[in-house]
Design a protein around this motif. Sequence first.
Motif, short mmCIF file in Angstrom:
data_model
loop_
_atom_site.label_atom_id
_atom_site.label_comp_id
_atom_site.label_asym_id
_atom_site.label_seq_id
_atom_site.Cartn_x
_atom_site.Cartn_y
_atom_site.Cartn_z
N HIS A 89 -15.84 2.31 -17.42
CA HIS A 89 -15.01 1.15 -17.77
C HIS A 89 -14.01 0.90 -16.64
N ARG B 251 -3.38 13.20 -26.19
CA ARG B 251 -2.13 12.55 -26.64
C ARG B 251 -2.32 11.83 -27.97
N THR C 99 -9.97 13.44 -22.06
CA THR C 99 -10.64 12.52 -22.97
C THR C 99 -11.14 11.26 -22.25
N GLY C 100 -10.95 11.19 -20.92
CA GLY C 100 -11.30 9.98 -20.18
C GLY C 100 -12.75 9.98 -19.72
N PHE C 101 -13.11 8.92 -19.02
CA PHE C 101 -14.49 8.74 -18.53
C PHE C 101 -14.89 9.92 -17.62
N ILE C 102 -14.04 10.25 -16.68
CA ILE C 102 -14.37 11.34 -15.75
C ILE C 102 -14.02 12.69 -16.39
N LEU D 203 1.52 12.63 -20.33
CA LEU D 203 2.09 12.61 -18.97
C LEU D 203 3.61 12.46 -19.03
N GLU D 204 4.10 11.81 -20.06
CA GLU D 204 5.55 11.60 -20.19
C GLU D 204 6.24 12.87 -20.70
N HIS E 186 -3.71 3.70 -16.24
CA HIS E 186 -4.37 2.64 -15.45
C HIS E 186 -3.83 1.26 -15.80
N VAL F 184 -16.72 5.11 -9.55
CA VAL F 184 -17.31 6.32 -10.14
C VAL F 184 -18.13 5.75 -11.30
N ARG G 220 0.80 5.09 -4.96
CA ARG G 220 0.23 6.31 -5.57
C ARG G 220 0.33 7.48 -4.57
N1 LIG Z 1 -13.33 5.59 -12.90
C1 LIG Z 1 -13.32 5.29 -11.61
O1 LIG Z 1 -14.18 4.54 -11.13
C2 LIG Z 1 -12.28 5.91 -10.69
C3 LIG Z 1 -12.34 5.60 -9.32
C4 LIG Z 1 -11.40 6.17 -8.46
C5 LIG Z 1 -10.43 7.01 -8.98
N2 LIG Z 1 -10.39 7.26 -10.31
C6 LIG Z 1 -9.36 8.18 -10.80
O2 LIG Z 1 -9.99 9.22 -11.54
C7 LIG Z 1 -9.10 9.67 -12.58
C8 LIG Z 1 -9.80 9.59 -13.93
O3 LIG Z 1 -10.19 8.24 -14.16
P1 LIG Z 1 -11.05 7.80 -15.44
O4 LIG Z 1 -11.96 6.74 -15.00
O5 LIG Z 1 -11.59 8.97 -16.14
O6 LIG Z 1 -9.90 7.15 -16.33
P2 LIG Z 1 -9.90 6.82 -17.89
O7 LIG Z 1 -11.27 6.83 -18.46
O8 LIG Z 1 -9.06 5.61 -18.04
O9 LIG Z 1 -9.15 8.09 -18.51
C9 LIG Z 1 -7.80 8.29 -18.28
C10 LIG Z 1 -7.39 9.58 -18.94
O10 LIG Z 1 -5.99 9.72 -18.76
C11 LIG Z 1 -5.39 9.87 -20.04
N3 LIG Z 1 -4.07 9.27 -20.06
C12 LIG Z 1 -3.73 7.99 -19.75
N4 LIG Z 1 -2.41 7.82 -19.93
C13 LIG Z 1 -1.92 9.01 -20.35
C14 LIG Z 1 -0.63 9.47 -20.71
N5 LIG Z 1 0.43 8.66 -20.67
N6 LIG Z 1 -0.49 10.77 -21.10
C15 LIG Z 1 -1.57 11.59 -21.15
N7 LIG Z 1 -2.82 11.22 -20.84
C16 LIG Z 1 -2.98 9.94 -20.44
C17 LIG Z 1 -6.32 9.17 -21.01
O11 LIG Z 1 -6.07 9.63 -22.33
P3 LIG Z 1 -6.53 8.76 -23.62
O12 LIG Z 1 -7.97 9.12 -23.85
O13 LIG Z 1 -5.62 9.24 -24.68
O14 LIG Z 1 -6.35 7.31 -23.26
C18 LIG Z 1 -7.65 9.61 -20.46
O15 LIG Z 1 -7.95 10.92 -20.86
C19 LIG Z 1 -7.85 8.80 -12.46
O16 LIG Z 1 -6.92 9.44 -11.62
C20 LIG Z 1 -8.39 7.56 -11.76
O17 LIG Z 1 -7.39 6.80 -11.12
C21 LIG Z 1 -11.29 6.74 -11.18
#
Ligand SMILES: NC(=O)c1ccc[n+]([C@@H]2O[C@H](COP(=O)([O-])OP(=O)(O)OC[C@H]3O[C@@H](n4cnc5c(N)ncnc54)[C@H](OP(=O)(O)O)[C@@H]3O)[C@@H](O)[C@H]2O)c1
Length: 306
Positions: free
Chosen positions: A166, A32, A9-12, A54-55, A77, A160, A135
């Motif tokens: 965001h 979740r 459900t996240g950005f990526i 994740l928990e 995050h 990304v 990490r």
């Molecule tokens: N965006 C970037 O620029 C960037 C750069 C480098 C690395 N990354 C890495 O790429 C990956 C994806 O990033 P993103 O930007 O897509 O992040 P994001 O938009 O914040 O999405 C995070 C995802 O993780 C889920 N999540 C968070 N806590 C959780 C929990 N306790 N249990 C289950 N699901 C949980 C969120 O679910 P909900 O929708 O329910 O919140 C969401 O689906 C991460 O590993 C991040 O560190 C991202």
Amino acid sequence: MRIFVTGSTGFIGTAVVRELIDAGHQVLGLARSDAGAKSLVAAGANVKVHRGSLEDLESLRSGAAAADGVIHTAFIHDFNNYGPAAEADRRAIETLGDALAGSDRPLVVTSGTLLVQPKGALATEEDASNPNLPRKSEEVALALAARGVRASVLRLSPSVHGKGDHGFVPRLISIAREKGVSAYIGDGRNRWPAVHRLDAARLYRLMLEKGSGGASYHGVADEGIPTREIAEAIGRGLNLPVVSKSSEEAADHFGWIARFFGIDGPASSALTRQRLGWPPVQPGLIADLNAAHYFEHAADAVALHV
Ligand SMILES: NC(=O)c1ccc[n+]([C@@H]2O[C@H](COP(=O)([O-])OP(=O)(O)OC[C@H]3O[C@@H](n4cnc5c(N)ncnc54)[C@H](OP(=O)(O)O)[C@@H]3O)[C@@H](O)[C@H]2O)c1
């Protein structure tokens, strides 16, 4: 294939889900919350919801056990409480790996190019990750290759980017709005790699389909953009002056993001492009920042819990 996607459900993750469906795969997406489950259902008939978190390690185990492969993009995050977030990630990857052990099924785990310890001027796929950082996604994932999991690691650029971003760059935009200046640190010659979200999503799929177990790949389109150019693009977008902050002033000006924005971390993706046939085709970060969508509303960086 039927793919279990954490962070679906996240950005990526939403882009990964779309990429997988468009390529003919089926998705089992971890959700979740009711809102997350609803957004997955809306993605189409080839997406099924797997409730958990994740928990809840049993939810991760059962999701992986029901799939032909796993893509792990979920991460907590909370940069002000990073140790527990990294620990939850470690436990999650170990659990996913336990479920896949001995099956040779693929597990694609997310890490970052800024977590690499480069030997040369540019971080390459052959460089090891930095063992001194909290990490441990990469170390834990790569160890699973010896247990019969086709585990590989996607090191993403710190930016990304794309519509709906965001992450770090919207955070820099928020800070610029709040402070009335767009800043860089020192001479701003330190560089950040970047990749568009849709190019990154395609790379996840290629790794899932044909990545090698025990390998790291780089989600890098722009090898290294001077952070001064990022600050200048933000200044243009917000019509604000662009200024330098000394490294002593940086923590006060930028808060937690200072420790990332000051890093010089250029990275190559030459081996990734060659090994997986992955040419990034989307606009680069500066072109994306020059488009209006980054500056259309003030709700920047909402997902980073800062
Ligand atoms: N965006 C970037 O620029 C960037 C750069 C480098 C690395 N990354 C890495 O790429 C990956 C994806 O990033 P993103 O930007 O897509 O992040 P994001 O938009 O914040 O999405 C995070 C995802 O993780 C889920 N999540 C968070 N806590 C959780 C929990 N306790 N249990 C289950 N699901 C949980 C969120 O679910 P909900 O929708 O329910 O919140 C969401 O689906 C991460 O590993 C991040 O560190 C991202």
